[in-house]
Scaffold this motif. Structure first.
Motif, PDB file in Angstrom:
ATOM      1  N   ASP A   1       0.839  -1.189   0.000  1.00 54.99           N
ATOM      2  CA  ASP A   1       0.000   0.000   0.000  1.00 54.99           C
ATOM      3  C   ASP A   1       0.878   1.245   0.000  1.00 54.99           C
ATOM      4  OD1 ASP A   1      -2.262  -1.537   0.024  1.00 54.99           O
ATOM      5  OD2 ASP A   1      -2.485  -1.482   2.196  1.00 54.99           O
ATOM      6  N   ALA A   2       0.357   2.312  -0.619  1.00 60.27           N
ATOM      7  CA  ALA A   2       1.102   3.557  -0.717  1.00 60.27           C
ATOM      8  C   ALA A   2       0.146   4.730  -0.609  1.00 60.27           C
ATOM      9  CB  ALA A   2       1.857   3.628  -2.051  1.00 60.27           C
ATOM     10  N   ALA A   3       0.601   5.795   0.035  1.00 62.69           N
ATOM     11  CA  ALA A   3      -0.169   7.030   0.074  1.00 62.69           C
ATOM     12  C   ALA A   3      -0.077   7.677  -1.306  1.00 62.69           C
ATOM     13  CB  ALA A   3       0.397   7.962   1.138  1.00 62.69           C
ATOM     14  N   TYR A   4      -1.180   8.256  -1.769  1.00 62.43           N
ATOM     15  CA  TYR A   4      -1.176   8.960  -3.054  1.00 62.43           C
ATOM     16  C   TYR A   4      -1.332  10.442  -2.751  1.00 62.43           C
ATOM     17  CZ  TYR A   4      -1.991   9.818  -8.004  1.00 62.43           C
ATOM     18  OH  TYR A   4      -1.885  10.250  -9.304  1.00 62.43           O
ATOM     19  N   LEU A   5      -0.209  11.135  -2.696  1.00 62.92           N
ATOM     20  CA  LEU A   5      -0.176  12.539  -2.301  1.00 62.92           C
ATOM     21  C   LEU A   5       0.391  13.397  -3.413  1.00 62.92           C
ATOM     22  CD1 LEU A   5       1.502  12.010   1.186  1.00 62.92           C
ATOM     23  CD2 LEU A   5      -0.938  12.266   0.733  1.00 62.92           C
TER      24      LEU A   5
END
Length: 182
Positions: free
Chosen positions: A96-100
């Motif tokens: 999982d990864a933050a999408y910023l």
């Protein structure tokens, strides 16, 4: 997946940490940068939002996992058009990864804009605390996972020649594995 090759924006000012074109409905999955020319100390910095996700506390993960952001082009890219909505958390083969993307984040559903920007700004700063840098030399090639990597151009002397080409690989999920087997 469709592809586009063009000279990357090579203005000397610093660019904020970003992902490429989050205001598009289907942002690039990967970005390939190739240095045709590079003189002097010109670098790009990279920060993993997969690593950031692993370091988030439960409240931060809950915030990201349940929110959708609206992204628009920043004012310094007047040639770009569009607005798109994306989850602030993406699942990739790496995790999982933050999408910023602070420069393009217009709103976050269900959250006051100032609060949303403050949370995302703090997360972006934390991701940047473990950034890696690449000093460009002619013929260097860098592949960026655009869904889980923030990148930033560092200011440079305008007298230094810098020419980067960018190849964008679309993020359409057409049933094929986005990662190539070696």
């Amino acid at each position: 997946a469709s592809r586009e090759l063009r000279a990357a924006n090579c203005e000397p000012r610093a660019a904020p940490r970003h992902v490429d074109e989050p205001w598009e409905a289907d942002p690039a999955r990967f970005t390939v940068l190739w240095a045709a020319a590079s003189e002097g100390a010109i670098e790009t910095r990279f920060a993993s939002t997969t690593d950031l996700w692993r370091r988030c506390d439960d409240a931060e993960r809950a915030f990201l996992a349940t929110r959708v952001g609206t992204f628009s082009p920043p004012p310094w890219l007047p040639q770009e058009r569009g607005t798109a909505r994306h989850a602030l958390m993406r699942t990739t083969p790496a995790g999982d990864a933050a999408y910023l993307c602070m420069d393009s984040l217009a709103a976050v559903d269900g959250v006051d804009r100032r609060e949303a920007l403050a949370v995302c700004w703090n997360l972006t700063r934390r991701a940047a605390s473990r950034a890696a840098a690449h000093a460009w030399r002619p013929r260097d090639l860098v592949v960026i996972d655009n869904w889980s990597t923030l990148h930033k151009r560092v200011p440079y002397d305008v007298r230094q020649r810098r020419l980067l080409y960018r190849l964008r690989c679309d993020g359409a999920d057409d049933g094929e594995d986005a990662y190539l087997d070696a």
